[in-house]
Design a protein around this motif. Structure first.
Motif, PDB file in Angstrom:
ATOM      1  N   THR A 171       5.620   5.559  -2.366  1.00  0.00           N
ATOM      2  CA  THR A 171       4.998   6.873  -2.211  1.00  0.00           C
ATOM      3  C   THR A 171       3.683   6.991  -2.973  1.00  0.00           C
ATOM      4  OG1 THR A 171       6.325   7.693  -4.067  1.00  0.00           O
ATOM      5  CG2 THR A 171       7.222   7.979  -1.854  1.00  0.00           C
ATOM      6  N   LYS A 172       3.577   6.312  -4.121  1.00  0.00           N
ATOM      7  CA  LYS A 172       2.357   6.450  -4.921  1.00  0.00           C
ATOM      8  C   LYS A 172       2.225   5.266  -5.860  1.00  0.00           C
ATOM      9  CE  LYS A 172      -0.174   9.753  -7.823  1.00  0.00           C
ATOM     10  NZ  LYS A 172      -0.113  11.043  -8.531  1.00  0.00           N
TER      11      LYS A 172
ATOM     12  N   GLN B  72       0.845  -1.181   0.000  1.00  0.00           N
ATOM     13  CA  GLN B  72       0.000   0.000   0.000  1.00  0.00           C
ATOM     14  C   GLN B  72       0.883   1.235   0.000  1.00  0.00           C
ATOM     15  OE1 GLN B  72      -2.535  -0.299   3.431  1.00  0.00           O
ATOM     16  NE2 GLN B  72      -3.657  -2.079   2.652  1.00  0.00           N
ATOM     17  N   GLU B  73       0.293   2.355  -0.347  1.00  0.00           N
ATOM     18  CA  GLU B  73       1.055   3.593  -0.358  1.00  0.00           C
ATOM     19  C   GLU B  73       1.539   3.911   1.050  1.00  0.00           C
ATOM     20  OE1 GLU B  73      -1.169   6.697  -2.136  1.00  0.00           O
ATOM     21  OE2 GLU B  73      -1.122   5.831  -4.144  1.00  0.00           O
ATOM     22  N   GLY B  74       2.818   4.269   1.165  1.00  0.00           N
ATOM     23  CA  GLY B  74       3.412   4.569   2.457  1.00  0.00           C
ATOM     24  C   GLY B  74       4.125   3.391   3.084  1.00  0.00           C
ATOM     25  N   ASP B  75       3.976   2.178   2.533  1.00  0.00           N
ATOM     26  CA  ASP B  75       4.641   1.004   3.098  1.00  0.00           C
ATOM     27  C   ASP B  75       6.136   1.071   2.841  1.00  0.00           C
ATOM     28  OD1 ASP B  75       2.252   0.087   3.962  1.00  0.00           O
ATOM     29  OD2 ASP B  75       2.037  -1.489   2.445  1.00  0.00           O
ATOM     30  N   PHE B  76       6.902   0.554   3.812  1.00  0.00           N
ATOM     31  CA  PHE B  76       8.341   0.415   3.630  1.00  0.00           C
ATOM     32  C   PHE B  76       8.634  -0.986   3.103  1.00  0.00           C
ATOM     33  CE2 PHE B  76      12.494  -1.006   5.163  1.00  0.00           C
ATOM     34  CZ  PHE B  76      13.311  -0.003   4.647  1.00  0.00           C
TER      35      PHE B  76
ATOM     36  N   ASP C 144       5.430   3.112 -15.730  1.00  0.00           N
ATOM     37  CA  ASP C 144       5.524   3.150 -14.272  1.00  0.00           C
ATOM     38  C   ASP C 144       4.247   2.618 -13.646  1.00  0.00           C
ATOM     39  OD1 ASP C 144       7.991   4.241 -14.530  1.00  0.00           O
ATOM     40  OD2 ASP C 144       7.395   6.296 -14.059  1.00  0.00           O
ATOM     41  N   ILE C 145       4.422   1.729 -12.670  1.00  0.00           N
ATOM     42  CA  ILE C 145       3.290   1.185 -11.913  1.00  0.00           C
ATOM     43  C   ILE C 145       3.187   1.864 -10.553  1.00  0.00           C
ATOM     44  CG2 ILE C 145       2.349  -0.910 -10.866  1.00  0.00           C
ATOM     45  CD1 ILE C 145       3.619  -2.506 -13.081  1.00  0.00           C
ATOM     46  N   ALA C 146       4.337   2.135  -9.943  1.00  0.00           N
ATOM     47  CA  ALA C 146       4.377   2.806  -8.641  1.00  0.00           C
ATOM     48  C   ALA C 146       5.694   3.558  -8.556  1.00  0.00           C
ATOM     49  CB  ALA C 146       4.239   1.798  -7.502  1.00  0.00           C
ATOM     50  N   THR C 147       5.798   4.439  -7.538  1.00  0.00           N
ATOM     51  CA  THR C 147       7.028   5.175  -7.294  1.00  0.00           C
ATOM     52  C   THR C 147       7.553   4.817  -5.913  1.00  0.00           C
ATOM     53  OG1 THR C 147       5.772   7.072  -6.458  1.00  0.00           O
ATOM     54  CG2 THR C 147       6.399   7.095  -8.791  1.00  0.00           C
ATOM     55  N   ILE C 148       8.869   4.791  -5.799  1.00  0.00           N
ATOM     56  CA  ILE C 148       9.521   4.430  -4.542  1.00  0.00           C
ATOM     57  C   ILE C 148      10.544   5.492  -4.196  1.00  0.00           C
ATOM     58  CG2 ILE C 148      11.215   2.991  -5.730  1.00  0.00           C
ATOM     59  CD1 ILE C 148      11.291   1.204  -3.267  1.00  0.00           C
TER      60      ILE C 148
END
Length: 458
Positions: A301-302, A88-92, A317-321
């Motif tokens: 992050t998203k 999920q967004e915000g996960d480490f 892009d699928i997500a940003t880290i």
């Protein structure tokens, strides 16, 4: 009026009714205003001679110096269909943790037994390579056998030729003997005939000699025919040598052609096997890309793609880290006219958005809440926005940057230059001149003479 007596008339007399009093009152007010104005102008004039530190101001934002420490997109190497999210967004996430699972969308990869069937094709092609190798070996043996048979046939023919020559030699000798016998028989017949004519020999003796002469002549004819036949046989044997060589040359060429065909088919099978193995490796590696993992440790992050069942293309892009470990730097943009004044290693004063500060650009020693940095890189080409990019890293010798500083925070930068009077700085700003950056060095007259004169612009 002078307030000497205890009996004052101040309350009973209105001084505002007298014109003389009004004139004296206004004169005092104007005089005070004049003195205040003159004092302010004098203070302002004196302030113009105070020292002022020239500076270049620029805006930018917080970034990182290393490219791998900046926020990055997580992409899919292959096209696929989103099946399950694991974050999920915000996960480490740690490096290698699964972000999302995707499935195939291309028909050529739908077969669930794709790797097994490809393995079967590889095994079949490998067996065909073995078959062609055996066929090649058999054809090589056949070629060697044909060469041996050719050699044997040639030796046999050479032996026949030797025998024929020997027979010709023997028949030639016999022919000479028969010819000699025929000559002797002819002489005997001639003498017997003379004696018969004289009556010395009988008729039977003459006829006997004639029979012997005919028999000797017949033997000569037979021997000549026999010798001719032997010579013809020798010619035939000589011709047969070329026929044998031509016959076996055709067989050898055919065997060699079949061998080359087998080698060619074998090489084609090897190439096909290599291609199948390459496909197998591609299929095997492709299945590893179904699980999209984190390239490095950081925070999600998203998520740019949402839901289940959505199709994504490769390279999107699928997500940003955001990496968890990074070293901060500042990226600012300076005007082209200020670039000649800057160089790597210079100190820069920074004010970060969100951190309270009082900045007096001309008096840096009076500024509070500012941080120090050092120029580490200057772009040699202009950006699309018409400015040059400058990269600044923390100055470890001075105050550390805030720990809670985030990438993308706005920054105001002040690059300190030469100290000049305030009046000079005001005059420079009004005229739009660049700051001073020339050093006060004396130039000798000899050096001035060496310089080429400036050409006048018409």
């Amino acid at each position: 009026m002078l307030n000497i007596s205890e009996n004052s008339i101040k309350d009973s007399v209105d001084l505002q009714e007298f014109n003389s009093y009004k004139l004296i009152r206004q004169s005092r007010i104007k005089r005070l205003t004049l003195w205040l104005s003159l004092g302010f102008i004098l203070i302002l004039f004196l302030c113009l001679f105070l020292p002022w530190t020239q500076n270049i101001s620029a805006k930018g934002y917080v970034t990182t110096r290393s490219p791998e420490q900046r926020p990055q997109g997580i992409q899919s190497v292959i096209a696929g269909r989103l099946e399950e999210w694991y974050v999920q967004e915000g996960d480490f996430v740690e490096k290698g943790d699964t972000i999302v699972f995707i499935s195939e969308v291309k028909s050529e990869y739908f077969d669930p037994e794709l790797l097994a069937r490809t393995t079967e094709q590889i095994n079949a092609k490998s067996q065909s390579i073995d078959s062609y190798s055996e066929k090649e070996s058999a054809l090589v043996n056949q070629y060697i056998a044909l060469q041996g048979a050719l050699k044997l046939k040639q030796e046999q023919n050479y032996n026949k030729i030797k025998q024929a020559r020997n027979k010709i030699s023997m028949d030639s000798i016999d022919l000479i003997v028969y010819k000699n016998n025929y000559e002797i028989a002819t002489n005997q017949l001639s003498r017997t005939k003379e004696l018969y004519d004289k009556g010395l020999k009988t008729l039977s003796e003459l006829q006997e000699k004639e029979n012997k002469n005919q028999a000797a002549k017949a033997k000569v004819s037979v021997q000549e025919n026999k010798l001719l036949n032997q010579r013809n046989e020798l010619v035939n044997l000589t011709i047969e040598i070329q026929s044998i060589e031509n016959d076996y040359a055709d067989k050898l060429a055919k065997s060699q052609s079949e061998k080359q065909s087998a080698v060619s088919a074998k090489l084609e099978s090897v190439a096909a096997t290599s291609k199948l193995r390459n496909q197998y490796s591609n299929y095997s590696e492709r299945q590893k890309f179904y699980y999209i993992t984190a390239p490095q440790s950081g925070y999600i992050t998203k998520t740019l793609k949402k839901g289940i069942g959505e199709t994504v293309k490769e390279g999107i892009d699928i997500a940003t880290i955001m990496p968890s470990n990074y070293k901060l730097a500042v990226e600012i943009y300076a005007r082209p006219q200020d670039i000649p004044l800057l160089s790597t290693g210079e100190t820069v004063q920074l004010r970060f958005d969100g951190w309270p500060a009082i900045v007096i650009s001309g008096w840096p020693e009076s500024s509070t809440g500012v941080f120090s940095g050092t120029i580490v890189a200057l772009d040699k080409f202009i950006n699309e926005n018409g400015y040059y990019r400058i990269l600044i890293s923390p100055n470890i010798e001075k105050k550390d940057w805030p720990e809670k500083l985030s990438i993308g925070t706005g920054v105001n930068a002040f690059i300190l230059l030469k100290k000049v009077p305030i009046w000079y700085e005001v005059w420079r700003q009004l005229n739009g001149f660049p700051p001073d950056f020339y050093t006060a060095e004396k130039v000798s007259t000899k050096e001035l003479k060496r310089k080429a004169p400036l050409k006048s612009v018409k």
